[in-house]
Design a protein around this motif. Structure first.
Motif, PDB file in Angstrom:
ATOM      1  N   ARG A  72       0.851  -1.196   0.000  1.00  0.00           N
ATOM      2  CA  ARG A  72       0.000   0.000   0.000  1.00  0.00           C
ATOM      3  C   ARG A  72       0.879   1.235   0.000  1.00  0.00           C
ATOM      4  O   ARG A  72       1.982   1.231   0.524  1.00  0.00           O
ATOM      5  N   TRP A  73       0.342   2.295  -0.559  1.00  0.00           N
ATOM      6  CA  TRP A  73       1.050   3.564  -0.606  1.00  0.00           C
ATOM      7  C   TRP A  73       0.082   4.662  -0.197  1.00  0.00           C
ATOM      8  O   TRP A  73      -1.082   4.631  -0.575  1.00  0.00           O
ATOM      9  N   SER A  74       0.568   5.600   0.567  1.00  0.00           N
ATOM     10  CA  SER A  74      -0.279   6.718   0.984  1.00  0.00           C
ATOM     11  C   SER A  74       0.117   7.963   0.217  1.00  0.00           C
ATOM     12  O   SER A  74       1.284   8.335   0.191  1.00  0.00           O
ATOM     13  N   SER A  75      -0.871   8.565  -0.380  1.00  0.00           N
ATOM     14  CA  SER A  75      -0.650   9.853  -1.025  1.00  0.00           C
ATOM     15  C   SER A  75      -1.351  10.902  -0.172  1.00  0.00           C
ATOM     16  O   SER A  75      -1.958  10.592   0.848  1.00  0.00           O
ATOM     17  N   ARG A  76      -1.329  12.125  -0.599  1.00  0.00           N
ATOM     18  CA  ARG A  76      -2.015  13.179   0.159  1.00  0.00           C
ATOM     19  C   ARG A  76      -3.523  12.933   0.197  1.00  0.00           C
ATOM     20  O   ARG A  76      -4.168  13.218   1.186  1.00  0.00           O
ATOM     21  N   LYS A  78      -5.366   9.849  -0.390  1.00  0.00           N
ATOM     22  CA  LYS A  78      -5.749   8.651   0.375  1.00  0.00           C
ATOM     23  C   LYS A  78      -4.788   7.510   0.058  1.00  0.00           C
ATOM     24  O   LYS A  78      -4.095   7.518  -0.958  1.00  0.00           O
ATOM     25  N   PRO A  79      -4.759   6.509   0.919  1.00  0.00           N
ATOM     26  CA  PRO A  79      -3.901   5.348   0.639  1.00  0.00           C
ATOM     27  C   PRO A  79      -4.507   4.491  -0.485  1.00  0.00           C
ATOM     28  O   PRO A  79      -5.719   4.468  -0.676  1.00  0.00           O
ATOM     29  N   TYR A  80      -3.639   3.819  -1.215  1.00  0.00           N
ATOM     30  CA  TYR A  80      -4.116   2.936  -2.272  1.00  0.00           C
ATOM     31  C   TYR A  80      -3.185   1.728  -2.387  1.00  0.00           C
ATOM     32  O   TYR A  80      -2.031   1.778  -1.978  1.00  0.00           O
ATOM     33  N   ASP A  81      -3.734   0.643  -2.923  1.00  0.00           N
ATOM     34  CA  ASP A  81      -2.957  -0.569  -3.130  1.00  0.00           C
ATOM     35  C   ASP A  81      -2.061  -0.405  -4.340  1.00  0.00           C
ATOM     36  O   ASP A  81      -2.461   0.171  -5.348  1.00  0.00           O
TER      37      ASP A  81
END
Length: 174
Positions: A72-76, A78-81
Protein backbone atom coordinates in the motif's frame (compact mmCIF):
# COMPACT_ATOMS: atom_id res chain seq x y z
CA UNK A 1 0.73 -47.73 -32.20
CA UNK A 2 3.03 -48.77 -34.97
CA UNK A 3 6.70 -49.13 -34.36
CA UNK A 4 9.18 -46.35 -35.12
CA UNK A 5 10.35 -48.00 -38.34
CA UNK A 6 6.94 -47.29 -39.81
CA UNK A 7 7.00 -43.61 -38.75
CA UNK A 8 5.07 -43.64 -35.49
CA UNK A 9 6.33 -43.47 -31.98
CA UNK A 10 4.63 -43.54 -28.66
CA UNK A 11 3.99 -40.16 -27.05
CA UNK A 12 3.00 -39.90 -23.42
CA UNK A 13 2.05 -36.77 -21.51
CA UNK A 14 2.22 -36.88 -17.71
CA UNK A 15 -0.88 -35.79 -15.90
CA UNK A 16 0.12 -36.31 -12.29
CA UNK A 17 3.20 -37.07 -10.19
CA UNK A 18 3.11 -38.52 -6.70
CA UNK A 19 5.08 -37.34 -4.88
CA UNK A 20 5.22 -34.13 -6.87
CA UNK A 21 8.42 -33.20 -8.63
CA UNK A 22 10.45 -30.37 -7.13
CA UNK A 23 10.38 -27.34 -9.41
CA UNK A 24 13.60 -25.79 -8.08
CA UNK A 25 16.53 -27.77 -6.70
CA UNK A 26 18.54 -25.11 -4.83
CA UNK A 27 16.73 -22.35 -2.96
CA UNK A 28 19.85 -21.04 -1.21
CA UNK A 29 18.79 -18.49 1.41
CA UNK A 30 15.45 -17.86 -0.29
CA UNK A 31 12.80 -16.65 2.17
CA UNK A 32 10.59 -19.43 3.50
CA UNK A 33 7.30 -17.92 2.29
CA UNK A 34 8.63 -17.47 -1.26
CA UNK A 35 9.84 -21.08 -1.26
CA UNK A 36 6.49 -22.34 0.05
CA UNK A 37 4.58 -20.51 -2.69
CA UNK A 38 6.84 -21.93 -5.42
CA UNK A 39 6.58 -25.43 -3.96
CA UNK A 40 2.79 -25.12 -3.79
CA UNK A 41 2.72 -24.86 -7.59
CA UNK A 42 4.24 -28.29 -8.07
CA UNK A 43 1.31 -30.52 -7.02
CA UNK A 44 -1.13 -28.71 -9.35
CA UNK A 45 1.15 -28.03 -12.31
CA UNK A 46 0.03 -30.94 -14.50
CA UNK A 47 -3.66 -30.87 -13.61
CA UNK A 48 -4.20 -27.10 -13.45
CA UNK A 49 -1.38 -25.06 -14.99
CA UNK A 50 -3.36 -21.83 -14.48
CA UNK A 51 -3.43 -22.44 -10.74
CA UNK A 52 0.30 -23.20 -10.76
CA UNK A 53 0.97 -19.95 -12.65
CA UNK A 54 -1.11 -18.04 -10.10
CA UNK A 55 0.88 -19.56 -7.24
CA UNK A 56 4.15 -18.54 -8.90
CA UNK A 57 2.77 -15.01 -9.22
CA UNK A 58 1.99 -15.13 -5.50
CA UNK A 59 5.61 -16.09 -4.86
CA UNK A 60 6.63 -12.82 -6.54
CA UNK A 61 4.24 -10.95 -4.19
CA UNK A 62 5.86 -12.75 -1.23
CA UNK A 63 9.31 -11.85 -2.54
CA UNK A 64 8.31 -8.18 -2.74
CA UNK A 65 7.03 -8.41 0.86
CA UNK A 66 10.34 -9.93 1.99
CA UNK A 67 12.31 -7.23 0.20
CA UNK A 68 10.31 -4.55 2.02
CA UNK A 69 8.36 -3.24 -0.96
CA UNK A 70 5.00 -2.11 0.48
CA UNK A 71 1.65 -3.33 -0.82
CA UNK A 72 0.00 0.00 0.00
CA UNK A 73 1.05 3.56 -0.61
CA UNK A 74 -0.28 6.72 0.98
CA UNK A 75 -0.65 9.85 -1.02
CA UNK A 76 -2.02 13.18 0.16
CA UNK A 77 -5.49 12.19 -0.97
CA UNK A 78 -5.75 8.65 0.37
CA UNK A 79 -3.90 5.35 0.64
CA UNK A 80 -4.12 2.94 -2.27
CA UNK A 81 -2.96 -0.57 -3.13
CA UNK A 82 0.08 -0.92 -5.35
CA UNK A 83 -0.13 -3.35 -8.26
CA UNK A 84 2.51 -6.04 -8.42
CA UNK A 85 3.88 -4.33 -11.51
CA UNK A 86 4.42 -1.08 -9.56
CA UNK A 87 5.92 -2.97 -6.64
CA UNK A 88 8.44 -4.62 -8.96
CA UNK A 89 9.28 -1.21 -10.43
CA UNK A 90 9.82 0.18 -6.93
CA UNK A 91 12.06 -2.81 -6.15
CA UNK A 92 14.07 -2.01 -9.30
CA UNK A 93 14.35 1.65 -8.28
CA UNK A 94 15.25 0.84 -4.67
CA UNK A 95 17.82 -1.83 -5.54
CA UNK A 96 19.44 -0.96 -8.87
CA UNK A 97 21.97 -3.76 -8.42
CA UNK A 98 19.05 -6.15 -8.94
CA UNK A 99 17.64 -4.40 -12.00
CA UNK A 100 17.92 -7.55 -14.15
CA UNK A 101 16.18 -9.62 -11.47
CA UNK A 102 13.35 -7.06 -11.44
CA UNK A 103 12.95 -7.44 -15.21
CA UNK A 104 12.78 -11.21 -14.77
CA UNK A 105 10.16 -10.79 -12.04
CA UNK A 106 7.96 -8.93 -14.53
CA UNK A 107 8.03 -11.95 -16.85
CA UNK A 108 6.85 -14.24 -14.03
CA UNK A 109 4.17 -11.69 -13.13
CA UNK A 110 2.84 -11.69 -16.72
CA UNK A 111 2.68 -15.50 -16.85
CA UNK A 112 0.94 -15.46 -13.47
CA UNK A 113 -1.53 -12.87 -14.69
CA UNK A 114 -2.49 -15.05 -17.65
CA UNK A 115 -3.06 -17.96 -15.27
CA UNK A 116 -4.92 -15.81 -12.77
CA UNK A 117 -7.43 -14.45 -15.26
CA UNK A 118 -8.57 -17.77 -16.66
CA UNK A 119 -6.82 -17.65 -20.00
CA UNK A 120 -5.46 -20.88 -21.37
CA UNK A 121 -1.90 -21.43 -20.23
CA UNK A 122 0.29 -24.39 -20.99
CA UNK A 123 2.48 -26.40 -18.63
CA UNK A 124 5.46 -25.28 -20.70
CA UNK A 125 4.58 -21.63 -20.02
CA UNK A 126 4.56 -22.32 -16.29
CA UNK A 127 7.86 -24.17 -16.55
CA UNK A 128 9.30 -21.08 -18.27
CA UNK A 129 8.24 -19.08 -15.21
CA UNK A 130 9.92 -21.66 -12.96
CA UNK A 131 13.17 -21.34 -14.93
CA UNK A 132 13.01 -17.58 -14.56
CA UNK A 133 12.26 -17.82 -10.81
CA UNK A 134 15.18 -20.21 -10.43
CA UNK A 135 17.47 -17.60 -11.99
CA UNK A 136 16.03 -14.85 -9.77
CA UNK A 137 16.63 -16.95 -6.65
CA UNK A 138 20.21 -17.57 -7.76
CA UNK A 139 20.74 -13.84 -8.24
CA UNK A 140 19.15 -12.76 -4.97
CA UNK A 141 19.66 -15.59 -2.48
CA UNK A 142 22.22 -18.14 -3.65
CA UNK A 143 25.10 -18.33 -1.22
CA UNK A 144 26.78 -21.38 -2.74
CA UNK A 145 29.56 -19.34 -4.41
CA UNK A 146 30.54 -17.71 -1.10
CA UNK A 147 30.29 -21.07 0.69
CA UNK A 148 32.53 -22.76 -1.89
CA UNK A 149 35.06 -19.90 -1.78
CA UNK A 150 35.19 -20.13 2.04
CA UNK A 151 35.65 -23.88 1.81
CA UNK A 152 38.56 -23.39 -0.64
CA UNK A 153 40.19 -20.87 1.72
CA UNK A 154 39.96 -23.36 4.59
CA UNK A 155 41.51 -26.14 2.48
CA UNK A 156 44.35 -23.82 1.42
CA UNK A 157 44.95 -22.79 5.05
CA UNK A 158 45.31 -26.41 6.14
CA UNK A 159 47.23 -27.28 2.96
CA UNK A 160 44.79 -29.94 1.88
CA UNK A 161 44.81 -31.95 5.09
CA UNK A 162 41.39 -33.20 6.15
CA UNK A 163 39.82 -30.94 8.78
CA UNK A 164 39.52 -33.87 11.20
CA UNK A 165 43.32 -34.24 11.21
CA UNK A 166 44.06 -30.62 12.04
CA UNK A 167 43.21 -30.89 15.75
CA UNK A 168 45.54 -33.85 16.21
CA UNK A 169 48.58 -32.31 14.51
CA UNK A 170 51.37 -31.33 16.88
CA UNK A 171 52.26 -27.66 16.86
CA UNK A 172 55.98 -27.21 16.15
CA UNK A 173 57.90 -25.16 18.71
CA UNK A 174 59.29 -21.80 17.62
Amino acid sequence: MKNMEEGYREHLTPQFFMPELPLIQNFGDCPKRVREMIESASPVLWVDPSSAANRLRSSVEALMDWEGIPRRWSSRAKPYDLSLHRRIQRFKDAKPAFSKAADLLLAVKWIGNVGSHGSAIRVLDVLDAVDILDRIIQQLYDTSAARIEKKAEEIIARKGLPASHIVSLPVPPF
